[in-house]
Design a protein around this motif. Structure first.
Motif, PDB file in Angstrom:
ATOM      1  N   GLU A  25       0.829  -1.204   0.000  1.00  0.00           N
ATOM      2  CA  GLU A  25       0.000   0.000   0.000  1.00  0.00           C
ATOM      3  C   GLU A  25       0.864   1.256   0.000  1.00  0.00           C
ATOM      4  OE1 GLU A  25      -3.090   2.517  -0.281  1.00  0.00           O
ATOM      5  OE2 GLU A  25      -3.091   0.332  -0.581  1.00  0.00           O
ATOM      6  N   ARG A  26       1.981   1.236   0.712  1.00  0.00           N
ATOM      7  CA  ARG A  26       2.864   2.403   0.698  1.00  0.00           C
ATOM      8  C   ARG A  26       3.518   2.581  -0.673  1.00  0.00           C
ATOM      9  NH1 ARG A  26       6.471   1.807   5.963  1.00  0.00           N
ATOM     10  NH2 ARG A  26       6.002  -0.396   5.643  1.00  0.00           N
ATOM     11  N   HIS A  27       3.758   1.478  -1.370  1.00  0.00           N
ATOM     12  CA  HIS A  27       4.248   1.580  -2.747  1.00  0.00           C
ATOM     13  C   HIS A  27       3.179   2.209  -3.649  1.00  0.00           C
ATOM     14  CE1 HIS A  27       7.395  -1.148  -1.326  1.00  0.00           C
ATOM     15  NE2 HIS A  27       8.057  -0.895  -2.438  1.00  0.00           N
ATOM     16  N   ARG A  28       1.921   1.854  -3.392  1.00  0.00           N
ATOM     17  CA  ARG A  28       0.823   2.454  -4.170  1.00  0.00           C
ATOM     18  C   ARG A  28       0.753   3.964  -3.920  1.00  0.00           C
ATOM     19  NH1 ARG A  28      -2.696  -2.061  -2.171  1.00  0.00           N
ATOM     20  NH2 ARG A  28      -2.893  -3.613  -3.847  1.00  0.00           N
ATOM     21  N   VAL A  29       0.886   4.359  -2.654  1.00  0.00           N
ATOM     22  CA  VAL A  29       0.841   5.784  -2.320  1.00  0.00           C
ATOM     23  C   VAL A  29       1.989   6.520  -3.006  1.00  0.00           C
ATOM     24  CG1 VAL A  29       1.094   7.459  -0.437  1.00  0.00           C
ATOM     25  CG2 VAL A  29      -0.322   5.417  -0.107  1.00  0.00           C
ATOM     26  N   LEU A  30       3.167   5.918  -3.005  1.00  0.00           N
ATOM     27  CA  LEU A  30       4.321   6.519  -3.665  1.00  0.00           C
ATOM     28  C   LEU A  30       4.063   6.675  -5.158  1.00  0.00           C
ATOM     29  CD1 LEU A  30       7.222   7.488  -3.924  1.00  0.00           C
ATOM     30  CD2 LEU A  30       7.988   5.107  -3.729  1.00  0.00           C
ATOM     31  N   ALA A  31       3.575   5.627  -5.792  1.00  0.00           N
ATOM     32  CA  ALA A  31       3.304   5.683  -7.228  1.00  0.00           C
ATOM     33  C   ALA A  31       2.218   6.706  -7.553  1.00  0.00           C
ATOM     34  CB  ALA A  31       2.903   4.305  -7.744  1.00  0.00           C
ATOM     35  N   GLN A  86       6.735  11.281   1.614  1.00  0.00           N
ATOM     36  CA  GLN A  86       6.452  10.671   2.918  1.00  0.00           C
ATOM     37  C   GLN A  86       6.454   9.151   2.817  1.00  0.00           C
ATOM     38  OE1 GLN A  86       2.765  12.304   4.358  1.00  0.00           O
ATOM     39  NE2 GLN A  86       3.510  14.410   4.300  1.00  0.00           N
ATOM     40  N   ALA A  87       5.818   8.625   1.761  1.00  0.00           N
ATOM     41  CA  ALA A  87       5.787   7.173   1.562  1.00  0.00           C
ATOM     42  C   ALA A  87       7.186   6.645   1.287  1.00  0.00           C
ATOM     43  CB  ALA A  87       4.855   6.821   0.400  1.00  0.00           C
ATOM     44  N   CYS A  88       7.947   7.370   0.499  1.00  0.00           N
ATOM     45  CA  CYS A  88       9.310   6.975   0.164  1.00  0.00           C
ATOM     46  C   CYS A  88      10.172   6.923   1.428  1.00  0.00           C
ATOM     47  CB  CYS A  88       9.903   7.952  -0.848  1.00  0.00           C
ATOM     48  SG  CYS A  88      11.530   7.497  -1.465  1.00  0.00           S
ATOM     49  N   HIS A  89      10.086   7.956   2.249  1.00  0.00           N
ATOM     50  CA  HIS A  89      10.866   8.000   3.489  1.00  0.00           C
ATOM     51  C   HIS A  89      10.460   6.856   4.416  1.00  0.00           C
ATOM     52  CE1 HIS A  89      12.951   9.479   7.020  1.00  0.00           C
ATOM     53  NE2 HIS A  89      11.808   9.409   7.687  1.00  0.00           N
TER      54      HIS A  89
END
Length: 220
Positions: free
Chosen positions: A183-189, A202-205
């Motif tokens: 899900e954090r990868h989805r937010v980053l994308a 934020q997701a990347c960090h």
């Protein structure tokens, strides 16, 4: 408990046993079957845990013979490995978050946007099927870097391919990623594709901090 967490637990305990000299240099570790029974996990989980220690240079896995302790001074080697792998993780974040500062919102027809969506889809398939995610994870983060359309940024990333792959592979979600991490990868994308770069950063960090926390806990 997820397979990734189980794997980390097994690897951490074996590392502590090696540090305590319960298994000395050149000594063979118990078989996968015995370790599986001792830890109450499946043999594939044990195999992945041994692979983590092998990636750190602490054991030598010999086909047909087993896993042997290789470190003469595991404490020093672990500290060196920790500094090296954490440094790689820092550089990953510098590159990825750095490109988010100069990237612009991607048009759906852009090749960079298409590759990022394709990489995310591959990662989603890995999670849905419970299959190995290292290659898909690496592809995804490279796609993020490529959205800046900077050949230099991509080259810097690719220069660290071996080290980055090692960090991904030994991490709790390197083999089988859990849904929360996906899900954090989805937010980053989504942040990259929509131009919402604060959210993407934020997701990347958060993803990279997970890597650093894991390495600190494992190598202590």
């Amino acid at each position: 408990m997820s397979a990734g967490t189980q794997r980390s637990r097994v690897a951490d305990q074996l590392l502590q046993d090696i540090r305590a000299r319960r298994y000395g240099p050149g000594e063979r570790l118990p078989s996968e079957r015995r370790l599986s029974e001792a830890f109450g996990v499946s043999r594939p989980v044990v195999r992945e845990a041994l692979g983590m220690l092998s990636s750190l240079g602490l054991v030598d896995i010999q086909v047909g013979r087993g896993a042997f302790v290789t470190a003469k001074d595991v404490a020093v080697q672990s500290e060196d490995a920790q500094r090296s792998l954490i440094d790689v993780t820092v550089m990953r974040e510098v590159i990825e978050c750095g490109v988010l500062g100069v990237a612009s919102r991607r048009d759906p027809g852009d090749p960079e946007a298409a590759e990022l969506r394709a990489a995310l889809a591959e990662l989603e398939r890995c999670v849905a099927n419970g299959t190995q995610a290292t290659r898909a994870d690496h592809r995804f983060h490279r796609a993020v870097v490529a959205t800046a359309r900077s050949a230099t940024a991509v080259r810097l990333w690719e220069d660290l391919t071996t080290e980055i792959t090692t960090v991904i592979r030994i991490s709790p979600n390197g083999t089988t990623m859990d849904e929360a991490t996906l899900e954090r990868h989805r937010v980053l994308a989504d942040g990259v594709l929509r131009g919402e770069f604060d959210l993407a950063r934020q997701a990347c960090h958060s993803l990279h901090e997970d890597y650093r926390d894991f390495l600190r806990d494992l190598l202590g």
